[in-house]
Design an enzyme around this catalytic site. Structure first.
Site, PDB file in Angstrom:
ATOM      1  N   TYR A   1      -0.428 -36.232  10.273  1.00  0.00           N
ATOM      2  CA  TYR A   1      -1.654 -36.996  11.114  1.00  0.00           C
ATOM      3  C   TYR A   1      -0.985 -38.268  11.016  1.00  0.00           C
ATOM      4  O   TYR A   1      -0.814 -39.569  12.159  1.00  0.00           O
ATOM      5  CB  TYR A   1      -3.299 -38.079   9.851  1.00  0.00           C
ATOM      6  CG  TYR A   1      -4.344 -38.659   9.985  1.00  0.00           C
ATOM      7  CD1 TYR A   1      -5.243 -37.914  12.140  1.00  0.00           C
ATOM      8  CD2 TYR A   1      -3.520 -39.666   9.683  1.00  0.00           C
ATOM      9  CE1 TYR A   1      -5.619 -38.721  12.434  1.00  0.00           C
ATOM     10  CE2 TYR A   1      -4.970 -40.802  11.017  1.00  0.00           C
ATOM     11  CZ  TYR A   1      -5.896 -39.705  11.746  1.00  0.00           C
ATOM     12  OH  TYR A   1      -6.489 -40.961  12.464  1.00  0.00           O
TER      13      TYR A   1
ATOM     14  N   SER B   1      -4.953 -46.033  15.213  1.00  0.00           N
ATOM     15  CA  SER B   1      -4.975 -46.245  13.496  1.00  0.00           C
ATOM     16  C   SER B   1      -3.987 -46.856  12.784  1.00  0.00           C
ATOM     17  O   SER B   1      -2.950 -47.694  13.110  1.00  0.00           O
ATOM     18  CB  SER B   1      -4.734 -44.854  12.734  1.00  0.00           C
ATOM     19  OG  SER B   1      -4.863 -45.159  11.551  1.00  0.00           O
TER      20      SER B   1
END
Length: 256
Positions: free
Chosen positions: A158, A145
């Site tokens: 996260y 990501s």
């Protein structure tokens, strides 16, 4: 001159395949002739996907319902792939979740869920598939990501799991690079049903799926990530070490 390897008859295992990036990746790999093993918790979704792939691409698809946080279930997933298709050539570590945002208010359960799925799940799948990938000189793909590359205020846990993903992928590559390729793909926000959920009572952030938060053209499409996975899987003897997929103005947010 043909560049890259033909995926026809190769076996690809895709986690988190019931929707979004995983489903799009399974479809793209099936289109290229790969035999695909689709894994996720939602069996009905997987069965529907398998039927679509078999119809659209005349593909061989195995459905293996799997909770990636359960190491015995992940072992059974890889075993099923080997039994059905005689090996594993591509593993796409895609399953991931997000929970909450504010660190001071984050329930422990949200923290544990993200660590279990985003870190433990990738470790279990990699550990089980690695002997087969080394045997086949295959490709191990991690879906990372943008959040795993730059510090950011939103959901540090996260983000940390995606930094872990990236670091794990590169270190695995350093260990097994003589035998198989390792690629990490870092997309920015992707228009899927991916939702930032929370156990907290007063969540101040949007919990709407990304496909509702972003209009077409405002974020990455899952099919774009899928094509990046196919590109990585086709490379041989070279490999794609890391590939970033951002909307064009993404880095302007880092100005100043």
């Amino acid at each position: 001159m043909d560049i890259g390897q033909d995926l026809t008859g190769k076996t690809a295992v895709v986690t988190g395949a019931s929707s979004g990036i995983g489903a799009a990746t399974a479809s793209a790999l099936a289109r290229e002739g790969a035999d695909v093993v689709v894994a996720a918790r939602r069996e009905a979704r997987l069965e529907s996907l398998a039927a679509d792939l078999e119809s659209a691409h005349d593909a061989s698809v195995a459905v293996v319902p799997t909770d990636v946080t359960d190491e015995s279930a992940v072992a059974a997933l890889v075993e099923a792939a080997v039994e059905r298709f005689d090996g594993v050539d591509v593993l796409v570590n895609n399953a991931g979740v997000a929970r909450g945002s504010d660190l001071a208010e984050m329930p422990t359960e949200d923290y544990r869920t993200m660590m279990a799925v985003n870190c433990d799940g990738m470790f279990y799948a990699t550990r089980e598939a690695l002997p087969h990938l080394r045997e086949s000189a295959g490709t191990l793909v991690f879906i990372g990501s943008f959040a795993g590359q730059y510090p950011r205020p939103f959901n540090p846990v996260y983000a940390a799991t995606k930094w872990w993903t990236r670091g794990f992928a590169k270190s695995v590559s350093a260990q097994v690079g003589d035998d198989c390729a390792v690629t990490v793909i870092n997309p920015a926000a992707v228009r899927t049903e991916f939702t930032v959920e929370s156990e907290a009572e007063d969540a101040e952030f949007s919990t709407a799926p990304f496909e509702e938060q972003f209009a077409p053209g405002e974020a990455i499409e899952p099919e774009e990530v899928a094509e990046a996975v196919v590109f990585a899987a086709q490379q041989s003897p070279s490999m794609v070490s890391e590939l970033d997929l951002y909307d064009r103005d993404k880095l302007t947010l880092l100005d100043g």
